[in-house]
Design a protein around this motif. Structure first.
Motif, PDB file in Angstrom:
ATOM      1  N   LEU A 107       0.831  -1.197   0.000  1.00 46.02           N
ATOM      2  CA  LEU A 107       0.000   0.000   0.000  1.00 46.02           C
ATOM      3  C   LEU A 107       0.864   1.245   0.000  1.00 46.02           C
ATOM      4  O   LEU A 107       2.059   1.204   0.311  1.00 46.02           O
ATOM      5  CB  LEU A 107      -0.974   0.004   1.182  1.00 46.02           C
ATOM      6  CG  LEU A 107      -0.421  -0.285   2.593  1.00 46.02           C
ATOM      7  CD1 LEU A 107       0.106   0.962   3.235  1.00 46.02           C
ATOM      8  CD2 LEU A 107      -1.506  -0.890   3.466  1.00 46.02           C
ATOM      9  N   THR A 108       0.226   2.334  -0.389  1.00 46.39           N
ATOM     10  CA  THR A 108       0.873   3.640  -0.348  1.00 46.39           C
ATOM     11  C   THR A 108      -0.085   4.611   0.323  1.00 46.39           C
ATOM     12  O   THR A 108      -1.256   4.272   0.589  1.00 46.39           O
ATOM     13  CB  THR A 108       1.245   4.123  -1.758  1.00 46.39           C
ATOM     14  OG1 THR A 108       2.026   5.322  -1.661  1.00 46.39           O
ATOM     15  CG2 THR A 108       0.002   4.428  -2.599  1.00 46.39           C
ATOM     16  N   LEU A 109       0.380   5.817   0.577  1.00 44.09           N
ATOM     17  CA  LEU A 109      -0.444   6.803   1.259  1.00 44.09           C
ATOM     18  C   LEU A 109      -1.625   7.189   0.378  1.00 44.09           C
ATOM     19  O   LEU A 109      -1.454   7.563  -0.787  1.00 44.09           O
ATOM     20  CB  LEU A 109       0.377   8.048   1.609  1.00 44.09           C
ATOM     21  CG  LEU A 109      -0.364   9.153   2.360  1.00 44.09           C
ATOM     22  CD1 LEU A 109      -0.789   8.666   3.734  1.00 44.09           C
ATOM     23  CD2 LEU A 109       0.521  10.396   2.493  1.00 44.09           C
ATOM     24  N   ASP A 110      -2.824   7.073   0.940  1.00 46.48           N
ATOM     25  CA  ASP A 110      -4.037   7.359   0.179  1.00 46.48           C
ATOM     26  C   ASP A 110      -4.313   8.853   0.189  1.00 46.48           C
ATOM     27  O   ASP A 110      -4.722   9.410   1.210  1.00 46.48           O
ATOM     28  CB  ASP A 110      -5.211   6.583   0.776  1.00 46.48           C
ATOM     29  CG  ASP A 110      -6.449   6.649  -0.114  1.00 46.48           C
ATOM     30  OD1 ASP A 110      -6.371   7.310  -1.161  1.00 46.48           O
ATOM     31  OD2 ASP A 110      -7.466   6.043   0.260  1.00 46.48           O
ATOM     32  N   THR A 111      -4.073   9.502  -0.947  1.00 45.05           N
ATOM     33  CA  THR A 111      -4.356  10.926  -1.076  1.00 45.05           C
ATOM     34  C   THR A 111      -5.775  11.096  -1.599  1.00 45.05           C
ATOM     35  O   THR A 111      -6.154  10.475  -2.610  1.00 45.05           O
ATOM     36  CB  THR A 111      -3.364  11.586  -2.052  1.00 45.05           C
ATOM     37  OG1 THR A 111      -2.036  11.312  -1.615  1.00 45.05           O
ATOM     38  CG2 THR A 111      -3.578  13.088  -2.101  1.00 45.05           C
ATOM     39  N   LEU A 112      -6.569  11.912  -0.951  1.00 47.73           N
ATOM     40  CA  LEU A 112      -7.980  12.074  -1.283  1.00 47.73           C
ATOM     41  C   LEU A 112      -8.152  12.485  -2.744  1.00 47.73           C
ATOM     42  O   LEU A 112      -7.585  13.481  -3.192  1.00 47.73           O
ATOM     43  CB  LEU A 112      -8.625  13.116  -0.366  1.00 47.73           C
ATOM     44  CG  LEU A 112     -10.136  13.319  -0.532  1.00 47.73           C
ATOM     45  CD1 LEU A 112     -10.871  12.024  -0.166  1.00 47.73           C
ATOM     46  CD2 LEU A 112     -10.619  14.473   0.336  1.00 47.73           C
ATOM     47  N   GLY A 113      -8.920  11.689  -3.486  1.00 42.82           N
ATOM     48  CA  GLY A 113      -9.227  12.019  -4.869  1.00 42.82           C
ATOM     49  C   GLY A 113      -8.227  11.528  -5.893  1.00 42.82           C
ATOM     50  O   GLY A 113      -8.467  11.648  -7.096  1.00 42.82           O
ATOM     51  N   SER A 114      -7.099  10.998  -5.466  1.00 39.70           N
ATOM     52  CA  SER A 114      -6.078  10.558  -6.411  1.00 39.70           C
ATOM     53  C   SER A 114      -6.386   9.160  -6.939  1.00 39.70           C
ATOM     54  O   SER A 114      -7.033   8.339  -6.269  1.00 39.70           O
ATOM     55  CB  SER A 114      -4.694  10.563  -5.755  1.00 39.70           C
ATOM     56  OG  SER A 114      -4.229  11.875  -5.541  1.00 39.70           O
ATOM     57  N   ASP A 115      -5.896   8.902  -8.143  1.00 38.26           N
ATOM     58  CA  ASP A 115      -5.911   7.561  -8.706  1.00 38.26           C
ATOM     59  C   ASP A 115      -4.492   6.998  -8.675  1.00 38.26           C
ATOM     60  O   ASP A 115      -3.507   7.753  -8.732  1.00 38.26           O
ATOM     61  CB  ASP A 115      -6.419   7.590 -10.148  1.00 38.26           C
ATOM     62  CG  ASP A 115      -7.915   7.858 -10.223  1.00 38.26           C
ATOM     63  OD1 ASP A 115      -8.633   7.397  -9.316  1.00 38.26           O
ATOM     64  OD2 ASP A 115      -8.345   8.530 -11.174  1.00 38.26           O
ATOM     65  N   PHE A 116      -4.413   5.668  -8.558  1.00 40.80           N
ATOM     66  CA  PHE A 116      -3.112   5.013  -8.475  1.00 40.80           C
ATOM     67  C   PHE A 116      -3.053   3.907  -9.530  1.00 40.80           C
ATOM     68  O   PHE A 116      -3.959   3.079  -9.642  1.00 40.80           O
ATOM     69  CB  PHE A 116      -2.885   4.424  -7.081  1.00 40.80           C
ATOM     70  CG  PHE A 116      -2.873   5.453  -5.990  1.00 40.80           C
ATOM     71  CD1 PHE A 116      -1.703   6.090  -5.617  1.00 40.80           C
ATOM     72  CD2 PHE A 116      -4.055   5.821  -5.345  1.00 40.80           C
ATOM     73  CE1 PHE A 116      -1.695   7.038  -4.623  1.00 40.80           C
ATOM     74  CE2 PHE A 116      -4.054   6.771  -4.339  1.00 40.80           C
ATOM     75  CZ  PHE A 116      -2.870   7.388  -3.984  1.00 40.80           C
ATOM     76  N   GLY A 123       5.237 -11.314 -10.260  1.00 41.69           N
ATOM     77  CA  GLY A 123       4.056 -11.805  -9.573  1.00 41.69           C
ATOM     78  C   GLY A 123       2.803 -11.357 -10.289  1.00 41.69           C
ATOM     79  O   GLY A 123       2.846 -10.681 -11.317  1.00 41.69           O
ATOM     80  N   VAL A 124       1.655 -11.727  -9.714  1.00 43.03           N
ATOM     81  CA  VAL A 124       0.357 -11.389 -10.292  1.00 43.03           C
ATOM     82  C   VAL A 124      -0.334 -10.394  -9.374  1.00 43.03           C
ATOM     83  O   VAL A 124      -0.474 -10.633  -8.166  1.00 43.03           O
ATOM     84  CB  VAL A 124      -0.509 -12.639 -10.488  1.00 43.03           C
ATOM     85  CG1 VAL A 124      -1.876 -12.257 -11.032  1.00 43.03           C
ATOM     86  CG2 VAL A 124       0.192 -13.619 -11.407  1.00 43.03           C
ATOM     87  N   LEU A 125      -0.760  -9.287  -9.947  1.00 43.68           N
ATOM     88  CA  LEU A 125      -1.392  -8.225  -9.182  1.00 43.68           C
ATOM     89  C   LEU A 125      -2.872  -8.523  -9.001  1.00 43.68           C
ATOM     90  O   LEU A 125      -3.579  -8.870  -9.951  1.00 43.68           O
ATOM     91  CB  LEU A 125      -1.191  -6.894  -9.912  1.00 43.68           C
ATOM     92  CG  LEU A 125      -1.649  -5.615  -9.234  1.00 43.68           C
ATOM     93  CD1 LEU A 125      -0.759  -4.455  -9.686  1.00 43.68           C
ATOM     94  CD2 LEU A 125      -3.099  -5.285  -9.579  1.00 43.68           C
ATOM     95  N   GLU A 126      -3.350  -8.389  -7.778  1.00 48.62           N
ATOM     96  CA  GLU A 126      -4.762  -8.565  -7.458  1.00 48.62           C
ATOM     97  C   GLU A 126      -5.291  -7.245  -6.902  1.00 48.62           C
ATOM     98  O   GLU A 126      -5.024  -6.905  -5.748  1.00 48.62           O
ATOM     99  CB  GLU A 126      -4.962  -9.677  -6.435  1.00 48.62           C
ATOM    100  CG  GLU A 126      -4.564 -11.060  -6.929  1.00 48.62           C
ATOM    101  CD  GLU A 126      -4.835 -12.127  -5.874  1.00 48.62           C
ATOM    102  OE1 GLU A 126      -5.351 -11.761  -4.809  1.00 48.62           O
ATOM    103  OE2 GLU A 126      -4.530 -13.300  -6.139  1.00 48.62           O
ATOM    104  N   PRO A 127      -6.020  -6.469  -7.680  1.00 48.51           N
ATOM    105  CA  PRO A 127      -6.543  -5.196  -7.179  1.00 48.51           C
ATOM    106  C   PRO A 127      -7.497  -5.414  -5.998  1.00 48.51           C
ATOM    107  O   PRO A 127      -8.090  -6.481  -5.834  1.00 48.51           O
ATOM    108  CB  PRO A 127      -7.279  -4.620  -8.398  1.00 48.51           C
ATOM    109  CG  PRO A 127      -6.714  -5.351  -9.585  1.00 48.51           C
ATOM    110  CD  PRO A 127      -6.361  -6.718  -9.079  1.00 48.51           C
ATOM    111  N   THR A 128      -7.627  -4.387  -5.217  1.00 49.44           N
ATOM    112  CA  THR A 128      -8.527  -4.412  -4.065  1.00 49.44           C
ATOM    113  C   THR A 128      -9.515  -3.259  -4.201  1.00 49.44           C
ATOM    114  O   THR A 128      -9.472  -2.474  -5.150  1.00 49.44           O
ATOM    115  CB  THR A 128      -7.742  -4.270  -2.754  1.00 49.44           C
ATOM    116  OG1 THR A 128      -7.134  -2.977  -2.714  1.00 49.44           O
ATOM    117  CG2 THR A 128      -6.671  -5.351  -2.655  1.00 49.44           C
ATOM    118  N   ALA A 129     -10.396  -3.152  -3.210  1.00 48.78           N
ATOM    119  CA  ALA A 129     -11.384  -2.062  -3.230  1.00 48.78           C
ATOM    120  C   ALA A 129     -10.729  -0.704  -3.020  1.00 48.78           C
ATOM    121  O   ALA A 129     -11.290   0.324  -3.390  1.00 48.78           O
ATOM    122  CB  ALA A 129     -12.443  -2.314  -2.158  1.00 48.78           C
ATOM    123  N   SER A 130      -9.562  -0.684  -2.436  1.00 52.78           N
ATOM    124  CA  SER A 130      -8.854   0.578  -2.187  1.00 52.78           C
ATOM    125  C   SER A 130      -7.859   0.827  -3.312  1.00 52.78           C
ATOM    126  O   SER A 130      -7.062  -0.050  -3.663  1.00 52.78           O
ATOM    127  CB  SER A 130      -8.113   0.525  -0.844  1.00 52.78           C
ATOM    128  OG  SER A 130      -7.290   1.648  -0.687  1.00 52.78           O
TER     129      SER A 130
END
Length: 525
Positions: A107-116, A123-130
């Protein structure tokens, strides 16, 4: 003769200068302001030394240009602002994982309104709700695996790529424990943690100076440090996937546990002399560094504390001159904070106040208890000076539980001066009271008869309190006025000598007598 001529004047439209609208751009955007007018011209920008038709913008601000084209001078201004730069925060997660480990969080710092935008190598990336968090299923051994993220802010600004190198290997390397590494024994309970990896079990290698206050197995542990010293702390990690067993241990976190033995105490609070209103304040210190500063407080007995001197070194204890007109007794204390941030507060130490009351031919001495010391080891010495004496002498010593004493030796002098000295268990523990006094009339008793017959009773002519009327001159006259006896500093020793029975006349002169004593006296043998 006449003549004529014609001049033709042609008016044309001036060139157009337009730097464009005011803009707000991203910090990484690169663009130029264009002042071109479509024909030869000279350019002068508000930025020094810039004379081209375009200007590269790298900082926010107001930009102005002057353009001269074919005798036309033109001006324009543009305001350029910049959006906040993306934070490009670090990626948090396990940097060494066991091959085949799944569902590893990053994880990284969640900045309000930003997209990542996340990407993974190895490896294989598994997106999450965040948007600021992903899960990764790692594949086989790979010393060059990597997790990457790019942030796009609500303003459309794009950050640099943030990278976390990951090693996929059977030899694990958990992060060095994180926690307080320098602490006082009074802050003994501390929590330490390492980065968590899905499926891993953690065994904390705890030194003998610490006791486990939580359970083993987790990536976080709570310890209670019990001994001062420099102690190692590290953690071992084990992880077993479907077909691989992995293990390893972290680097060592060295934890320094120390005791602060600094202590300060008021030794004594005392008048400089019984007649002085200046107070001496003595301080005792143990393991007290020069960096620690003291605060001295004073109050009238039972009143509110007031800061008298703030933040002074221990070797610079001041003296004080309180207003004894406003109170008879003042208390003092010292406060400080040691390097463990623990408060140091001394017991209250009062000044001594002595009061002498006279009634019924006797005197009562009363004083307040000196509460700064243990009463079991405290005592009070009473000092007295009489009119005839040049120095004070100790006349009695009383236990620390006594604060009142009946004085009966009133005939020792007309004037009696007293002070009290409180004494603790060490020679430095001394406190002097104020000086107080008592006066007694002690009139002289003049007998008119005595019987010097050798029976041991009334054999000398004895004035009452004659010891108080020194020096003196004692004279005896017969009925004819002839001097028959005279002595200096008479002290009741006259036996009548060889004088016959009869009436005689005495004269006693002394500075302590307002009027000389004159009286007849009868000798009866």
């Amino acid at each position: 003769c006449t003549d004529s001529d014609t001049t033709f004047v042609t008016l044309r439209e001036p060139p157009v200068l337009d730097l464009g609208p005011d803009l707000t751009v991203c910090p990484t955007d690169s663009f130029r302001l264009d002042a071109g007018v479509g024909e030869p011209a000279t350019f002068e920008w508000s930025v020094p030394l810039e004379t081209d038709s375009t200007l590269l913008i790298t900082e926010p601000g107001e930009y102005t240009v002057q353009v001269q084209a074919d005798n036309c001078i033109l001006y324009d201004t543009a305001q350029i602002d910049m959006y906040p730069a993306p934070l490009a925060s670090d990626i948090t997660g396990t940097a060494v994982v066991c091959p085949g480990t799944q569902d590893v969080q990053y994880l990284t710092l969640d900045t309000l309104g930003s997209d990542f935008f996340w990407s993974v190598r190895g490896g294989v990336l598994e997106p999450t709700a965040s948007k600021s968090e992903i899960r990764v299923d790692w594949a086989s051994d790979n010393d060059d695996a990597e997790v990457r993220v790019v942030e796009t802010t609500p303003d459309g600004c794009i950050s640099d790529t943030v990278r976390l190198p990951v090693r996929v290997n059977v030899e694990l390397k958990p992060d060095t424990p994180v926690g307080v590494d320098t602490l006082c024994t009074t802050d003994s309970i501390q929590t330490y943690r390492t980065q968590t990896t899905t499926g891993s079990e953690y065994t904390w290698m705890i030194p003998p100076a610490a006791q486990l206050r939580s359970t083993q197995g987790a990536s976080e542990v709570t310890l209670e440090w019990t001994e001062p010293g420099l102690w190692p702390l590290y953690v071992a990690e084990a992880n077993t996937t479907q077909d691989t067993a992995c293990a390893g241990q972290s680097d060592t976190l060295w934890v320094y546990v120390y005791e602060d033995e600094a202590a300060a105490d008021l030794i004594a609070v005392s008048r400089e002399t019984p007649t002085s209103e200046r107070i001496q304040i003595q301080v005792a210190a143990q393991a007290f560094p020069d960096s620690i500063r003291l605060q001295l407080y004073r109050r009238p007995l039972g009143g509110d504390w007031a800061l008298l001197v703030g933040l002074f070194p221990i070797n610079a204890i001041p003296t004080d001159r309180p207003s004894f007109g406003s109170a008879d007794i003042f208390e003092y204390k010292i406060e400080a904070v040691n390097s463990c941030n623990d408060p140091i507060i001394t017991p209250n130490h009062p000044t001594l106040f002595l009061q002498v009351d006279t009634a019924g031919g006797a005197a009562t001495l009363r004083w307040n208890p000196y509460t700064g010391w243990d009463p079991a080891t405290t005592e009070y010495a009473i000092y007295r000076k009489l009119d005839q004496q040049g120095i004070f002498r100790e006349i009695t010593r009383l236990p620390g539980t006594t604060t009142e004493w009946e004085y009966t030796d009133t005939q020792a002098s007309f004037g009696h001066q007293f002070f009290v000295e409180a004494r603790g268990s060490t020679p430095q523990q001394r406190s002097l009271s104020n000086l107080d006094s008592a006066a007694f009339d002690n009139p002289i008793f003049v007998p008119t008869i005595f019987t010097p017959n050798g029976d041991g009773v009334n054999d000398t002519y004895a004035f009452g309190n004659i010891h108080l009327y020194q020096p003196n001159t004692f004279t005896v006259l017969n009925r004819q006025g002839k001097r028959v006896y005279e002595v200096e500093n008479y002290n009741n020793e006259w036996t009548g000598g060889n004088l016959e029975e009869g009436v005689y006349y005495i004269l006693l002169e002394s500075p302590w007598l307002g009027t000389p004593v004159r009286t007849p006296v009868s000798i009866v043998r």
